[in-house]
Design a protein around this motif. Sequence first.
Motif, PDB file in Angstrom:
ATOM      1  N   HIS A  83       7.692  -0.498   7.383  1.00 46.75           N
ATOM      2  CA  HIS A  83       6.270  -0.791   7.221  1.00 46.75           C
ATOM      3  C   HIS A  83       5.914  -2.113   7.894  1.00 46.75           C
ATOM      4  O   HIS A  83       6.795  -2.877   8.294  1.00 46.75           O
ATOM      5  CB  HIS A  83       5.863  -0.798   5.741  1.00 46.75           C
ATOM      6  N   HIS A  85       5.029  -5.160   7.250  1.00 48.94           N
ATOM      7  CA  HIS A  85       5.078  -6.492   6.662  1.00 48.94           C
ATOM      8  C   HIS A  85       6.089  -7.311   7.450  1.00 48.94           C
ATOM      9  O   HIS A  85       7.162  -6.808   7.792  1.00 48.94           O
ATOM     10  CB  HIS A  85       5.483  -6.434   5.183  1.00 48.94           C
ATOM     11  N   HIS A 150       3.180   1.843  -1.011  1.00 48.66           N
ATOM     12  CA  HIS A 150       3.462   0.402  -0.982  1.00 48.66           C
ATOM     13  C   HIS A 150       2.143  -0.313  -0.695  1.00 48.66           C
ATOM     14  O   HIS A 150       1.138   0.337  -0.405  1.00 48.66           O
ATOM     15  CB  HIS A 150       4.521   0.115   0.102  1.00 48.66           C
TER      16      HIS A 150
END
Length: 428
Positions: A83, A85, A150
Motif C-alpha cells: 500500500h 504508506h 486499511h
Amino acid sequence: MNHRVLAGADRIGGTCIEVTADDGTAVLLDLGMPLYDDTGADFPPRTHERPVRELVAEGIAPDVPGLWADDPSPRYAAIVLTHAHLDHYGLAHHAHPGIPVYASRGTAAMIDVRRVFSPRGARPREVRELPSRGALRIGGLTVTPVPVNHSAPDARALLVEADGESLLYTGDWRAHGRTAVGRRSLLADERLRGLGTLICEGTMLGTDAELHGADDESSVERRLAALCAETDSAVVVLSSGQHPDRVISAFRAAKRAGRQLVLDPYQAYVQERLRPLSRLLPQYDWPGVRVKFVRAHVRALKDAGLMPWVYRVRDAAKLETREFALHPERFLVLARNNTPTMLLLDKLADAADFVYSQAPGASTEVYITVPPAARAVNVGEHYFEFVMLMGGSDSSFVDVTTARLNGTISGLPGSRYVTLRNEGAYVS
Ligand SMILES: [Zn+2]
C-alpha cells in the motif's frame, strides 16, 4: 521457497521481505522507510531522499547486494508493494532501475498523486499495476494480491507461492473498517487454507473501544453525525484524504446531519483519482460536497497541467471563505493539520489559533492563543465555539479527543491553553 525479513522485524514500518523460489527467482515485498530511529524518535522529514549509501551505512536501509541503483546488476525480479504508506514504499525509489515495482491500481494512483503535489519528492519512477484478479507470475514465483482494509486505499496482502509452499504477508490491515474485508474475506479466504508461513503486520489485536466509544468505522460515523447535530458551529475532522473509510464516514455523517462536506483541492483530487475504484468516495461534483481552495494546491495542480480540472471544481463546488465564516454550522470540514487549516480556522474564529500535539499514550493539549491584535478586532459578542475531532492520518479510530471551546472572544484573555484528556488509546 525461502524467505528473509530484511527490515522491519523489530520495529513498526520500514518493512522489507525477501522471498526466493528454488529456481533462484527472488522478489521483495515492500521496501519501506522506517518510521522511527533506534531511540524511538522520528526521522527528519525527507530522510528517505538522502543518498541510499548513507542510509545503508546508518542502518536505515537494508544492506542487500543487487538491490540499490548503484549495484552493478539487479538481484530481484520485482518489488511488490502492499500500500501507499511511506513506511511500506518509501525506499523503493532507490531500487535498481532494472527491478520493476508493482502495486495495486489505487496504490499506484496515490504514488502518482505525489507527482502532482510534491513533484520534487522521491517516488518510484514507474509503478506497474498488479492484476486486479488472479496472480502475477514471476519466474518460479506466483504473487497473488488479496484485498485488505486499511487506512490507505486499495491495500493488498500478498500471497506468495512457489515449490509447493506458500507465504502470506498481510501488510497493514484491520478488521474494523467499512468493508471489513480483513475479517470476512482474508481469514475466510480459501486460498489461505494450509498456509505455510504468515507474516502479519500493522494489526491491532485488542482495542479499547470502551474508552473512545468507537469499535468500528460505522460507530465513527455515528459519533461524527451526533457531533454535527449537537453543535451549530463547524465540525473539523483532522484526517488524511487518503484514508478512504474516514473520508466516507465524514461524508455520510455530514449528510445525516444536513451538512456539506468540505474538502481541500488536494483531498478532492485524491478522491478523483480513486473514483474508478469506489462508488462511495465523495466527489467534488456530488451534491453535499464543497471544495475550499488552497492557493498552494491550485498552483501544484496548475504546474501539473490540471487547470481544466480545477475549473470544473471551481464551477461545481468552490466554497468561499465568507460563506464558510458566515455559516460554519452548515459544514463538516475534512482537514489536515497544516497551515491552510489553521488559516481557515483563524477566519472562522476571527482571531484565534490552535495547535495540538498528540503522542502515543500522552494526553493531548490544545492551545488556544488569541493574539494581542485580536483585542483590536471588533468581535463584539461574537460567539466562538468549535468542535474538534482529532485523529492522526493513520489512526484507525478517529475520536481520540473531542474538545469544545466556548466563550466570547472579547472575553478571552490574551492567551490561554486547555489540557484535554486523551479519550482513546493511540492506534497506529
Ligand atoms: Zn499503512
